[in-house]
Design a protein around this motif. Structure first.
Motif, PDB file in Angstrom:
ATOM      1  N   HIS A   8       0.819   1.743  -1.960  1.00 22.10           N
ATOM      2  CA  HIS A   8       1.574   2.756  -1.340  1.00 22.10           C
ATOM      3  C   HIS A   8       1.377   2.393   0.150  1.00 22.10           C
ATOM      4  CE1 HIS A   8       1.152   4.878  -5.034  1.00 22.10           C
ATOM      5  NE2 HIS A   8      -0.048   4.765  -5.010  1.00 22.10           N
ATOM      6  N   PRO A   9       2.311   1.519   0.788  1.00 20.12           N
ATOM      7  CA  PRO A   9       2.423   0.858   2.115  1.00 20.12           C
ATOM      8  C   PRO A   9       2.223   1.848   3.091  1.00 20.12           C
ATOM      9  CG  PRO A   9       4.209  -0.190   0.674  1.00 20.12           C
ATOM     10  CD  PRO A   9       3.583   1.086  -0.029  1.00 20.12           C
ATOM     11  N   GLY A  10       2.687   3.069   3.009  1.00 22.20           N
ATOM     12  CA  GLY A  10       2.956   3.874   4.150  1.00 22.20           C
ATOM     13  C   GLY A  10       1.327   4.301   4.377  1.00 22.20           C
ATOM     14  N   VAL A  11       0.714   5.000   3.132  1.00 16.44           N
ATOM     15  CA  VAL A  11      -0.438   5.509   3.286  1.00 16.44           C
ATOM     16  C   VAL A  11      -1.680   4.529   3.213  1.00 16.44           C
ATOM     17  CG1 VAL A  11      -2.186   6.928   1.911  1.00 16.44           C
ATOM     18  CG2 VAL A  11       0.189   7.434   1.803  1.00 16.44           C
ATOM     19  N   ASP A  12      -1.306   3.457   2.697  1.00 20.64           N
ATOM     20  CA  ASP A  12      -2.423   2.418   2.686  1.00 20.64           C
ATOM     21  C   ASP A  12      -2.595   1.834   4.008  1.00 20.64           C
ATOM     22  OD1 ASP A  12      -3.013   3.071   0.057  1.00 20.64           O
ATOM     23  OD2 ASP A  12      -2.038   1.265  -0.804  1.00 20.64           O
ATOM     24  N   THR A  13      -1.586   1.903   4.894  1.00 17.48           N
ATOM     25  CA  THR A  13      -1.724   1.053   6.068  1.00 17.48           C
ATOM     26  C   THR A  13      -2.347   2.021   7.022  1.00 17.48           C
ATOM     27  OG1 THR A  13       0.465   0.015   5.907  1.00 17.48           O
ATOM     28  CG2 THR A  13      -0.247   0.246   7.883  1.00 17.48           C
TER      29      THR A  13
END
Length: 86
Positions: free
Chosen positions: A30-35
């Protein structure tokens, strides 16, 4: 190496730097949250280490005088260094 050299030459200051950690953003599910989680990991770990160092001050009173002073100095350094790096 730099902090060790500064200690050996008795410099009035001591600093070092951290190498950036390479991150494979394509591996994030989950690129948005994981970033955001990756970005928060460093400051979060600094807070955790500062809390552990602060809690460890309770041990100082149970140690012999020579060891207590050494431990207190190192715990103080741990608290100061986590305050400035994040």
């Amino acid at each position: 190496m730099l902090p060790i050299i500064l200690l050996l030459v008795r410099a009035p200051f001591l600093f070092g730097y951290a190498k950036p950690v390479p991150i494979n953003f394509r591996a994030l599910r989950h690129p948005g949250v994981d970033t955001i989680l990756v970005a928060a990991a460093g400051p979060g770990m600094n807070l955790l280490l500062a809390m552990l160092a602060a809690l460890a001050f309770h041990i100082v009173g149970y140690m012999p005088a020579s060891g207590a002073q050494w431990l207190a100095d190192n715990l103080k350094n741990a608290l100061i260094s986590t305050r400035y790096h994040g």
